[in-house]
Design a protein around this motif. Structure first.
Motif, PDB file in Angstrom:
ATOM      1  N   ILE A   1       8.080  22.451   3.193  1.00 55.38           N
ATOM      2  CA  ILE A   1       7.913  21.868   4.519  1.00 55.38           C
ATOM      3  C   ILE A   1       6.459  21.464   4.736  1.00 55.38           C
ATOM      4  CG2 ILE A   1       8.241  22.230   6.988  1.00 55.38           C
ATOM      5  CD1 ILE A   1      10.801  22.231   5.252  1.00 55.38           C
ATOM      6  N   ARG A   2       5.531  22.322   4.309  1.00 53.87           N
ATOM      7  CA  ARG A   2       4.114  21.993   4.446  1.00 53.87           C
ATOM      8  C   ARG A   2       3.775  20.733   3.659  1.00 53.87           C
ATOM      9  NH1 ARG A   2       3.167  27.751   3.521  1.00 53.87           N
ATOM     10  NH2 ARG A   2       2.148  27.292   1.532  1.00 53.87           N
ATOM     11  N   LYS A   3       4.310  20.649   2.451  1.00 53.42           N
ATOM     12  CA  LYS A   3       4.046  19.459   1.637  1.00 53.42           C
ATOM     13  C   LYS A   3       4.677  18.212   2.244  1.00 53.42           C
ATOM     14  CE  LYS A   3       3.359  21.807  -2.797  1.00 53.42           C
ATOM     15  NZ  LYS A   3       3.741  21.864  -4.218  1.00 53.42           N
ATOM     16  N   ALA A   4       5.842  18.362   2.863  1.00 57.03           N
ATOM     17  CA  ALA A   4       6.504  17.223   3.496  1.00 57.03           C
ATOM     18  C   ALA A   4       5.652  16.661   4.628  1.00 57.03           C
ATOM     19  CB  ALA A   4       7.879  17.644   4.019  1.00 57.03           C
ATOM     20  N   PHE A   5       5.066  17.525   5.437  1.00 59.98           N
ATOM     21  CA  PHE A   5       4.227  17.055   6.534  1.00 59.98           C
ATOM     22  C   PHE A   5       2.919  16.458   6.019  1.00 59.98           C
ATOM     23  CE2 PHE A   5       6.997  19.490   9.387  1.00 59.98           C
ATOM     24  CZ  PHE A   5       7.063  18.607  10.463  1.00 59.98           C
ATOM     25  N   GLN A   6       2.412  16.958   4.902  1.00 66.15           N
ATOM     26  CA  GLN A   6       1.245  16.329   4.295  1.00 66.15           C
ATOM     27  C   GLN A   6       1.577  14.907   3.862  1.00 66.15           C
ATOM     28  OE1 GLN A   6       0.185  18.984   1.113  1.00 66.15           O
ATOM     29  NE2 GLN A   6      -0.542  20.590   2.484  1.00 66.15           N
ATOM     30  N   LEU A   7       2.755  14.731   3.268  1.00 65.02           N
ATOM     31  CA  LEU A   7       3.195  13.401   2.851  1.00 65.02           C
ATOM     32  C   LEU A   7       3.350  12.479   4.054  1.00 65.02           C
ATOM     33  CD1 LEU A   7       4.321  11.430   0.692  1.00 65.02           C
ATOM     34  CD2 LEU A   7       6.579  12.412   1.153  1.00 65.02           C
ATOM     35  N   LEU A   8       3.965  12.949   5.128  1.00 65.69           N
ATOM     36  CA  LEU A   8       4.157  12.133   6.328  1.00 65.69           C
ATOM     37  C   LEU A   8       2.817  11.723   6.934  1.00 65.69           C
ATOM     38  CD1 LEU A   8       7.136  14.026   8.005  1.00 65.69           C
ATOM     39  CD2 LEU A   8       7.210  11.790   6.897  1.00 65.69           C
ATOM     40  N   THR A   9       1.834  12.612   6.879  1.00 68.46           N
ATOM     41  CA  THR A   9       0.503  12.285   7.391  1.00 68.46           C
ATOM     42  C   THR A   9      -0.122  11.157   6.578  1.00 68.46           C
ATOM     43  OG1 THR A   9       0.184  14.565   8.135  1.00 68.46           O
ATOM     44  CG2 THR A   9      -1.788  13.195   7.905  1.00 68.46           C
ATOM     45  N   VAL A  10       0.022  11.234   5.258  1.00 63.43           N
ATOM     46  CA  VAL A  10      -0.522  10.188   4.387  1.00 63.43           C
ATOM     47  C   VAL A  10       0.164   8.855   4.664  1.00 63.43           C
ATOM     48  CG1 VAL A  10      -0.667   9.408   1.987  1.00 63.43           C
ATOM     49  CG2 VAL A  10      -1.240  11.769   2.577  1.00 63.43           C
ATOM     50  N   ILE A  11       1.477   8.866   4.828  1.00 63.16           N
ATOM     51  CA  ILE A  11       2.218   7.633   5.116  1.00 63.16           C
ATOM     52  C   ILE A  11       1.760   7.044   6.449  1.00 63.16           C
ATOM     53  CG2 ILE A  11       4.505   6.718   5.692  1.00 63.16           C
ATOM     54  CD1 ILE A  11       5.664   8.629   3.618  1.00 63.16           C
ATOM     55  N   PHE A  12       1.539   7.894   7.439  1.00 60.73           N
ATOM     56  CA  PHE A  12       1.068   7.413   8.740  1.00 60.73           C
ATOM     57  C   PHE A  12      -0.275   6.704   8.601  1.00 60.73           C
ATOM     58  CE2 PHE A  12      -1.346   7.883  12.658  1.00 60.73           C
ATOM     59  CZ  PHE A  12      -0.442   7.442  13.611  1.00 60.73           C
ATOM     60  N   ILE A  13      -1.197   7.301   7.862  1.00 58.10           N
ATOM     61  CA  ILE A  13      -2.530   6.712   7.701  1.00 58.10           C
ATOM     62  C   ILE A  13      -2.451   5.393   6.940  1.00 58.10           C
ATOM     63  CG2 ILE A  13      -4.787   7.042   6.620  1.00 58.10           C
ATOM     64  CD1 ILE A  13      -4.426  10.059   7.136  1.00 58.10           C
ATOM     65  N   ILE A  14      -1.666   5.368   5.869  1.00 61.22           N
ATOM     66  CA  ILE A  14      -1.550   4.153   5.054  1.00 61.22           C
ATOM     67  C   ILE A  14      -0.941   3.012   5.859  1.00 61.22           C
ATOM     68  CG2 ILE A  14      -0.337   3.129   3.086  1.00 61.22           C
ATOM     69  CD1 ILE A  14      -0.680   5.797   1.640  1.00 61.22           C
ATOM     70  N   THR A  15       0.150   3.270   6.555  1.00 56.61           N
ATOM     71  CA  THR A  15       0.804   2.214   7.327  1.00 56.61           C
ATOM     72  C   THR A  15      -0.061   1.740   8.490  1.00 56.61           C
ATOM     73  OG1 THR A  15       1.994   3.932   8.572  1.00 56.61           O
ATOM     74  CG2 THR A  15       3.144   2.896   6.714  1.00 56.61           C
TER      75      THR A  15
ATOM     76  N   TYR B   1       0.808  -1.218   0.000  1.00 55.28           N
ATOM     77  CA  TYR B   1       0.000   0.000   0.000  1.00 55.28           C
ATOM     78  C   TYR B   1       0.843   1.269   0.000  1.00 55.28           C
ATOM     79  CZ  TYR B   1      -4.347  -2.552   0.452  1.00 55.28           C
ATOM     80  OH  TYR B   1      -5.419  -3.368   0.198  1.00 55.28           O
ATOM     81  N   MET B   2       2.148   1.135   0.188  1.00 56.48           N
ATOM     82  CA  MET B   2       3.016   2.297   0.034  1.00 56.48           C
ATOM     83  C   MET B   2       3.033   2.781  -1.409  1.00 56.48           C
ATOM     84  SD  MET B   2       4.127   3.363   2.877  1.00 56.48           S
ATOM     85  CE  MET B   2       5.474   4.427   2.361  1.00 56.48           C
ATOM     86  N   PHE B   3       2.513   1.941  -2.303  1.00 51.69           N
ATOM     87  CA  PHE B   3       2.311   2.355  -3.692  1.00 51.69           C
ATOM     88  C   PHE B   3       1.443   3.614  -3.730  1.00 51.69           C
ATOM     89  CE2 PHE B   3       2.979   0.474  -7.887  1.00 51.69           C
ATOM     90  CZ  PHE B   3       2.200   1.298  -8.679  1.00 51.69           C
ATOM     91  N   LEU B   4       0.419   3.657  -2.872  1.00 50.52           N
ATOM     92  CA  LEU B   4      -0.457   4.829  -2.808  1.00 50.52           C
ATOM     93  C   LEU B   4       0.305   6.056  -2.326  1.00 50.52           C
ATOM     94  CD1 LEU B   4      -3.619   3.187  -1.179  1.00 50.52           C
ATOM     95  CD2 LEU B   4      -3.208   3.650  -3.608  1.00 50.52           C
ATOM     96  N   ALA B   5       1.232   5.856  -1.392  1.00 46.32           N
ATOM     97  CA  ALA B   5       2.011   6.978  -0.863  1.00 46.32           C
ATOM     98  C   ALA B   5       2.856   7.614  -1.966  1.00 46.32           C
ATOM     99  CB  ALA B   5       2.894   6.518   0.292  1.00 46.32           C
ATOM    100  N   VAL B   6       3.377   6.789  -2.866  1.00 48.17           N
ATOM    101  CA  VAL B   6       4.175   7.324  -3.971  1.00 48.17           C
ATOM    102  C   VAL B   6       3.307   8.187  -4.878  1.00 48.17           C
ATOM    103  CG1 VAL B   6       5.615   6.760  -5.950  1.00 48.17           C
ATOM    104  CG2 VAL B   6       5.747   5.357  -3.891  1.00 48.17           C
ATOM    105  N   TRP B   7       2.138   7.698  -5.238  1.00 48.90           N
ATOM    106  CA  TRP B   7       1.247   8.469  -6.104  1.00 48.90           C
ATOM    107  C   TRP B   7       0.760   9.745  -5.413  1.00 48.90           C
ATOM    108  CZ3 TRP B   7      -2.029   4.041  -8.733  1.00 48.90           C
ATOM    109  CH2 TRP B   7      -1.322   3.583  -9.851  1.00 48.90           C
ATOM    110  N   VAL B   8       0.474   9.647  -4.113  1.00 49.16           N
ATOM    111  CA  VAL B   8       0.097  10.864  -3.377  1.00 49.16           C
ATOM    112  C   VAL B   8       1.264  11.849  -3.368  1.00 49.16           C
ATOM    113  CG1 VAL B   8      -0.514  11.791  -1.108  1.00 49.16           C
ATOM    114  CG2 VAL B   8      -1.635   9.719  -1.954  1.00 49.16           C
ATOM    115  N   GLY B   9       2.484  11.321  -3.224  1.00 52.78           N
ATOM    116  CA  GLY B   9       3.661  12.178  -3.272  1.00 52.78           C
ATOM    117  C   GLY B   9       3.784  12.902  -4.601  1.00 52.78           C
ATOM    118  N   LEU B  10       3.430  12.211  -5.684  1.00 56.59           N
ATOM    119  CA  LEU B  10       3.452  12.856  -7.003  1.00 56.59           C
ATOM    120  C   LEU B  10       2.408  13.965  -7.087  1.00 56.59           C
ATOM    121  CD1 LEU B  10       3.925   9.766  -9.364  1.00 56.59           C
ATOM    122  CD2 LEU B  10       5.577  11.574  -8.900  1.00 56.59           C
TER     123      LEU B  10
END
Length: 328
Positions: free
Chosen positions: A256-270, A159-168
């Protein structure tokens, strides 16, 4: 303790090692008689022809896990400081990671999710580089391969596949080639696995790899409520960190704002991906440690009432050690 780690001091590496040992004191005093360890998922076991199970004695298992956590803590700290995610250099992310990685006894032992944390750190580093306006097709292909490798080790990592696409979505303007290159990187790993299955006359079983994706999400999770009291300080720290970040969110740089958005998504996915493992263990949730520790470090770095944040961290340490010695 918190004040010591607020500064980026090389001597903090020594203090970090001491904290690592103290938080594992229960297993050092009373090591378990047996620890089951599986390096890869059963469908990928054929890729490792050697019998590694006998090498990982309980002592070896605990020591290797401790070393891996120490390395991951330093890597996380270096990455947070490199991208200035917290605004100023500090050693708090490493301290938080070492602390959170001792919350439960399942976190103290070597496990596939712990190994996958190396891949999460690698992925986050690559995803944060996507902010660079140059072409990212090579990077996204690599990210797809990393997800594929992680899936071989621990299937919920898919499911980290989703994190990559969200990162894009977060870091890049839409480019269909970059999205497809992620998929191609992932397929490359499983193409070679399919070839291996074919060479071993097991290609008819290849489809079974994907069956867990059809599992229904569980209605409840069996937990020991007494042991989870240790999560109360963690939840409080995370809530305070989110509140403080929200106050400074629009004052921060866009990256920085985008980085924390990404970290939030990774937290939810994991956190939610455990459902594909019918016999999942608490060790799964160590995948959430990296984004959670970054947020916790944010609170401690900017907290102003020393007596409060030092007491809060002390309560967390006491709770971890107490519940390691007392299994209800």
């Amino acid at each position: 303790m918190i004040n010591v780690f607020r500064a980026l001091n090389p001597f903090n590496i020594l203090w970090l090692g001491i904290v690592l040992i103290v938080l594992r004191i229960s297993y050092l005093v009373l090591p378990p008689n047996h620890i089951e360890f599986t390096f890869v998922e059963p469908f990928a076991r054929l890729l490792i022809p050697v019998n590694y199970e006998n090498f990982f004695t309980p002592v070896n298992n605990l020591l290797i896990a401790a070393v891996m956590i120490f390395i991951q803590a330093l890597w996380l700290n270096q990455m947070v400081n490199k991208y200035s995610l917290l605004g100023r250099p500090t050693f708090l992310p490493a301290l938080m990671y070492v602390t959170v990685s001792a919350l439960f006894t399942d976190f103290l032992i070597l496990s596939p999710p712990l190994i996958c944390n190396f891949l999460i750190l690698w992925m986050i580093d690559k995803l944060l580089k996507l902010y660079d306006p140059t072409s990212a097709k090579t990077t996204t292909f690599d990210l797809g391969m990393i997800v594929g490798i992680g899936t071989l080790i621990y299937f919920p990592y898919i499911y980290m596949f989703l994190a990559v696409w969200v990162g894009l979505v977060i870091f890049r303007p839409f480019n269909w080639r970059e999205w497809v290159s992620v998929l191609m990187g992932f397929i490359t790993i499983f193409f070679f696995l399919a070839v291996f299955y074919y060479m071993n006359d097991r290609i008819d079983q290849f489809y079974k790899i994907w069956l867990p994706l059809g599992h229904s999400f569980p209605n409840k999770v069996n937990i020991n409520y007494y042991q989870y009291i240790v999560l109360i300080p963690v939840i409080v720290i995370l809530a305070l960190g989110i509140f403080r970040l929200r106050g400074n969110f629009f004052k921060s740089y866009v990256q920085i704002r985008k980085a924390f958005q990404l970290l939030t998504v990774i937290f939810i996915i994991t956190a939610l991906s455990f459902y594909v493992k019918t016999n999942f263990r608490l060790s799964h949730f160590i995948l959430c440690a990296i984004p959670a520790c970054t947020m916790m470090a944010y609170y401690f770095l900017y907290a102003t009432k020393r007596w409060f944040y030092e007491t809060l961290y002390l309560l967390l340490i006491i709770g971890i050690i107490y519940f390691q010695f007392n299994n209800f």
